[in-house]
Design a protein around this motif. Structure first.
Motif, PDB file in Angstrom:
ATOM      1  N   GLN A 106      30.386  21.449  17.978  1.00  0.00           N
ATOM      2  CA  GLN A 106      29.562  20.521  17.208  1.00  0.00           C
ATOM      3  C   GLN A 106      29.280  21.090  15.831  1.00  0.00           C
ATOM      4  N   GLU A 109      25.300  21.786  14.853  1.00  0.00           N
ATOM      5  CA  GLU A 109      24.442  22.462  15.829  1.00  0.00           C
ATOM      6  C   GLU A 109      23.427  23.378  15.142  1.00  0.00           C
ATOM      7  N   GLN A 112      20.082  21.698  14.746  1.00  0.00           N
ATOM      8  CA  GLN A 112      19.391  21.087  15.885  1.00  0.00           C
ATOM      9  C   GLN A 112      17.986  21.642  16.103  1.00  0.00           C
ATOM     10  N   PRO A 190      28.015  27.015  16.506  1.00  0.00           N
ATOM     11  CA  PRO A 190      28.181  25.636  16.971  1.00  0.00           C
ATOM     12  C   PRO A 190      28.408  25.573  18.473  1.00  0.00           C
ATOM     13  N   ALA A 191      27.896  24.518  19.090  1.00  0.00           N
ATOM     14  CA  ALA A 191      28.118  24.320  20.531  1.00  0.00           C
ATOM     15  C   ALA A 191      28.837  23.018  20.760  1.00  0.00           C
ATOM     16  N   THR A 193      29.671  18.856  21.101  1.00  0.00           N
ATOM     17  CA  THR A 193      29.625  17.761  20.137  1.00  0.00           C
ATOM     18  C   THR A 193      28.625  16.690  20.519  1.00  0.00           C
TER      19      THR A 193
END
Length: 336
Positions: A106, A109, A112, A190-191, A193
Motif C-alpha cells: 500500500q 500506509e 495511516q 508500506p503494508a 493495499t
C-alpha cells in the motif's frame, strides 16, 4: 542451514511438495482468506533450499507423503495452477487479482497512523485530485478528519473527485506516494493495499464527519453535480430515515439515547418521525418525552442537528456491529 520460516510459509512449502492434485484438494477445504494467505507465500517462495523443505515436511509429520521428486519451486505460475484446480478459473482469477494488489503493497500506509493535522500540513498546496487520491486510500474515519480540516470550497472539490474516482494507474499512485513520502518527516514500511475511491467510500467518509462538515460537503456537491449529490444522499442514513427502521431496531436505538438528547432531536421533527419514536416507548416514557419537548421552548438549530447526529451515530454503530439492519428507501424488503 535451513531457513527460518513462519508457520504460513511452512504450510505453503508443504503444499508445494505434495503435488498439484493433493495441494488443490487441501486448498479447496480452506476459506478464501486462508487460501489467499497461503497463495501469497507460494508466490514469494519461488525457490527454497532442500534442507528447509525437508525440515518443514518433518515438522508436519509428512512421513507418508510420496513422490521421489519433490517440487522445490513456487512462484506465480505454480500458485495460479493450484488455485485454478481447487477453485476454478473464475474464482482463481479473483483471488490472484486481490493477491497482486496485496503483494504490491500500500503506497500510503505511512499516513495511516499520522495525526490528521500533520497530514493536512503535508497535503497543503497539493492539487485537489492528489488529495482525493490520498484520502481514498485511507481509513474512512481518518479520511473524514482530514477532509473536515480542508477549506470549505476545497472540501466539496475533493469530495467530488473521490466520488468520481474508480480506478487509478498504479504508476501514478506510486509517483504521488513517493513524492509525499519524501516530504513526510516519518516514513513507515508500506503494508497491504486499501480500496480506491468511488461513491461508497465518500459516503463512509461523510458519515463519520461532524454535521457542519457533512452539510458543507453535500451543499458543495449539490452545486457541482446535482445527480451525484442525490446519489450520495440516497446512500446516507439521516435522522429522518429512522422511520425506515423496524420497531425492534428503534427500541434498541432508544435504549442508547439520553432522554434530553432525544427531546432536542425531536424539535421540529416531522409528525411521522415523532410517531415512530413515541410508539416505541412505553406509555409513561412517551408522555414524559412529549412534556420534555414542550418544556424546552425554542432551541438553536445547531443544537438540534448535533442531537440528531448523535442518534444517527448510534444507529450506524448498531448497524456496523450487526445488531440492526438499515433498510434504505427504495431497497427490497427483508424476509425473516
Amino acid at each position: 542451514m535451513a531457513m527460518l520460516l513462519t508457520g504460513t510459509q511452512k504450510a505453503a512449502l508443504v503444499l508445494m511438495q505434495i503435488g498439484r492434485e493433493r495441494a488443490s484438494a487441501v486448498l479447496s477445504k480452506l476459506d478464501e482468506a486462508e487460501i489467499e494467505e497461503l497463495t501469497a507465500e507460494i508466490v514469494r517462495l519461488e525457490r527454497i533450499d532442500q534442507k528447509s523443505a525437508e525440515s518443514a515436511l518433518e515438522e508436519f509429520h509428512a512421513v507418508s507423503l510420496s513422490g521421489p521428486q519433490m517440487v522445490t519451486q513456487g512462484g506465480l505460475g505454480y500458485a495460479q495452477m493450484l488455485l485454478e484446480q481447487s477453485l476454478g478459473i473464475e474464482r482463481a482469477a479473483g483471488v490472484m487479482g486481490r493477491l497482486a494488489t496485496t503483494l504490491a503493497g500500500q503506497p500510503f500506509e505511512f499516513l495511516q497512523h499520522a495525526d490528521a493535522r500533520q497530514v493536512l500540513s503535508l497535503l497543503s498546496g497539493e492539487h485537489s485530485q492528489t488529495i482525493a487520491l490520498v484520502l481514498a486510500h485511507l481509513r474512512p474515519d481518518h479520511a473524514s478528519a482530514i477532509l473536515a480540516g480542508l477549506p470549505g470550497e476545497q472540501q466539496a472539490e475533493v469530495a467530488h473527485r473521490i466520488a468520481l474516482m474508480e480506478r487509478a494507474s498504479p504508476d501514478v499512485v506510486a509517483v504521488v506516494a513517493e513524492s509525499l513520502q519524501r516530504k513526510a518527516s516519518a516514513v513507515l514500511v508500506p503494508a497491504e493495499t486499501a480500496a480506491i475511491g468511488g461513491v461508497q467510500p465518500l459516503v463512509e467518509i461523510i458519515n463519520r464527519a461532524d454535521p457542519t462538515t457533512e452539510k458543507a460537503i453535500l451543499e458543495g456537491l449539490q452545486a457541482r453535480d446535482e445527480a451525484l449529490a442525490e446519489e450520495v444522499r440516497s446512500r446516507m442514513f439521516v435522522f429522518a430515515d429512522i422511520i425506515l427502521l423496524e420497531d425492534r431496531a428503534v427500541q434498541l436505538v432508544l435504549r442508547q439515547v439520553e432522554s434530553g438528547d432525544l427531546a432536542v432531536a425531536l424539535k421540529g421533527a416531522s409528525e411521522e418521525v415523532r410517531e415512530k419514536i413515541l410508539t416505541n416507548l412505553s406509555e409513561r416514557a412517551s408522555e414524559n418525552l412529549v412534556e420534555e419537548v414542550e418544556l424546552l421552548g425554542p432551541v438553536r438549530l445547531s443544537q438540534v442537528e448535533d442531537a440528531r447526529a448523535g442518534i444517527v451515530q448510534s444507529i450506524r454503530r448498531l448497524e456496523e456491529s450487526g445488531q440492526i439492519v438499515i433498510r434504505r428507501e427504495g431497497e427490497d424488503e427483508y424476509v425473516s
